[in-house]
Design a protein around this motif. Structure first.
Motif, PDB file in Angstrom:
ATOM      1  N   LEU A 128     -19.835 -13.297  24.524  1.00 53.60           N
ATOM      2  CA  LEU A 128     -18.382 -13.149  24.474  1.00 53.60           C
ATOM      3  C   LEU A 128     -17.925 -12.663  23.102  1.00 53.60           C
ATOM      4  O   LEU A 128     -17.015 -11.834  22.981  1.00 53.60           O
ATOM      5  N   LEU A 129     -18.573 -13.195  22.076  1.00 49.19           N
ATOM      6  CA  LEU A 129     -18.236 -12.796  20.714  1.00 49.19           C
ATOM      7  C   LEU A 129     -18.535 -11.317  20.477  1.00 49.19           C
ATOM      8  O   LEU A 129     -17.809 -10.644  19.753  1.00 49.19           O
ATOM      9  N   LEU A 130     -19.565 -10.796  21.143  1.00 51.93           N
ATOM     10  CA  LEU A 130     -19.915  -9.374  21.013  1.00 51.93           C
ATOM     11  C   LEU A 130     -18.827  -8.474  21.604  1.00 51.93           C
ATOM     12  O   LEU A 130     -18.667  -7.331  21.185  1.00 51.93           O
ATOM     13  N   GLU A 131     -18.090  -8.989  22.549  1.00 49.58           N
ATOM     14  CA  GLU A 131     -17.038  -8.185  23.184  1.00 49.58           C
ATOM     15  C   GLU A 131     -15.768  -8.096  22.325  1.00 49.58           C
ATOM     16  O   GLU A 131     -14.873  -7.326  22.626  1.00 49.58           O
ATOM     17  N   THR A 132     -15.694  -8.870  21.282  1.00 44.97           N
ATOM     18  CA  THR A 132     -14.528  -8.821  20.381  1.00 44.97           C
ATOM     19  C   THR A 132     -14.772  -7.797  19.283  1.00 44.97           C
ATOM     20  O   THR A 132     -15.870  -7.251  19.141  1.00 44.97           O
ATOM     21  N   GLU A 133     -13.717  -7.575  18.484  1.00 42.30           N
ATOM     22  CA  GLU A 133     -13.810  -6.621  17.375  1.00 42.30           C
ATOM     23  C   GLU A 133     -14.539  -7.288  16.227  1.00 42.30           C
ATOM     24  O   GLU A 133     -14.092  -8.292  15.673  1.00 42.30           O
ATOM     25  N   GLU A 139     -21.545  -7.850  14.043  1.00 47.28           N
ATOM     26  CA  GLU A 139     -22.041  -7.452  15.360  1.00 47.28           C
ATOM     27  C   GLU A 139     -23.566  -7.523  15.405  1.00 47.28           C
ATOM     28  O   GLU A 139     -24.158  -7.989  16.383  1.00 47.28           O
ATOM     29  N   GLU A 140     -24.203  -7.098  14.348  1.00 45.91           N
ATOM     30  CA  GLU A 140     -25.666  -7.152  14.288  1.00 45.91           C
ATOM     31  C   GLU A 140     -26.146  -8.598  14.300  1.00 45.91           C
ATOM     32  O   GLU A 140     -27.127  -8.946  14.998  1.00 45.91           O
ATOM     33  N   SER A 141     -25.488  -9.461  13.589  1.00 43.90           N
ATOM     34  CA  SER A 141     -25.867 -10.886  13.538  1.00 43.90           C
ATOM     35  C   SER A 141     -25.699 -11.533  14.909  1.00 43.90           C
ATOM     36  O   SER A 141     -26.563 -12.281  15.386  1.00 43.90           O
ATOM     37  N   VAL A 142     -24.560 -11.249  15.549  1.00 45.11           N
ATOM     38  CA  VAL A 142     -24.314 -11.835  16.877  1.00 45.11           C
ATOM     39  C   VAL A 142     -25.322 -11.274  17.890  1.00 45.11           C
ATOM     40  O   VAL A 142     -25.822 -12.009  18.754  1.00 45.11           O
TER      41      VAL A 142
END
Length: 165
Positions: A128-133, A139-142
Motif C-alpha cells: 500500500l505504501l508503494l502506491e503512494t507518492e 520507494e526503493e526501501s519499501v
C-alpha cells in the motif's frame, strides 16, 4: 511213523561198515564238540558286548541330544521373551514418537499462524505504501521490504510444507 530198529536186525550191514562209522575214541569228539561250543560262546559273548557298547553309545548320544534340545528350548524361550520385551519397548517408543510428531505439527501450525499473520501485514502495508507518492530512495526501501517479506513468506511456507511431510 517212527521206525525203531528191532534187535534181530543189525544196525550196520557189515562189520567193516560198523568200524567206519563208529569210533574207538569218543572223548576226542567230545573235546572237539566242547571246543566248538566254547568258541561259539566266546564269539557270541564278544558280539553281545560289542552290541551292548554300541547301544550305550547310542543311548548316550540320545541323552545328549535330548539335553541339547532342552537347552535350546530354554534358550529359544529366553530369546523369545527378550524379543517380546524389545518389541513392547519399540512399540512404546514408536507411540511416543508419533505423539511428539503430532505435537510438533500442532506447534508448526501455531507458529505458521503467528509468523504469517504479521508477515502478511508487513507485506500488505508495504504494498500500500508503494502506491503512494514516495521519493526514489523511499520507494526503493519499501520495495526491498516487500521483496524481503515475499521471500520470507516463501521460506516460511516451504518450512511448513516440509514439516507436514
Amino acid at each position: 511213523m517212527i521206525l525203531v530198529p528191532t534187535p534181530s536186525l543189525p544196525v550196520y550191514p557189515s562189520a567193516q561198515m560198523e568200524e567206519l562209522h563208529t569210533t574207538n575214541h569218543p572223548e576226542i569228539f567230545m573235546v572237539i564238540s566242547l571246543l566248538i561250543f566254547f568258541c561259539t560262546s566266546v564269539v557270541f559273548l564278544l558280539y553281545d558286548r560289542f552290541v551292548e557298547q554300541r547301544q550305550r553309545r547310542v543311548l548316550y548320544a540320545a541323552i545328549q541330544s535330548t539335553a541339547n534340545v532342552l537347552i535350546l528350548e530354554v534358550k529359544v524361550k529366553e530369546r523369545t521373551r527378550k524379543l517380546k520385551d524389545s518389541n513392547a519397548r519399540l512399540e512404546e517408543a514408536n507411540r511416543k514418537v508419533l505423539l511428539a510428531s503430532a505435537a510438533q505439527l500442532r506447534h508448526f501450525a501455531c507458529m505458521s499462524h503467528e509468523i504469517r499473520t504479521p508477515l502478511n501485514c508487513i507485506i500488505g502495508m508495504s504494498s500500500l505504501l508503494l502506491e503512494t507518492e514516495l521519493n526514489p530512495q523511499q520507494e526503493e526501501s519499501v520495495q526491498m521490504i516487500v521483496t524481503s517479506g515475499d521471500l520470507l513468506l516463501t521460506v516460511v511456507n516451504d518450512v511448513l510444507d516440509y514439516s507436514r511431510l
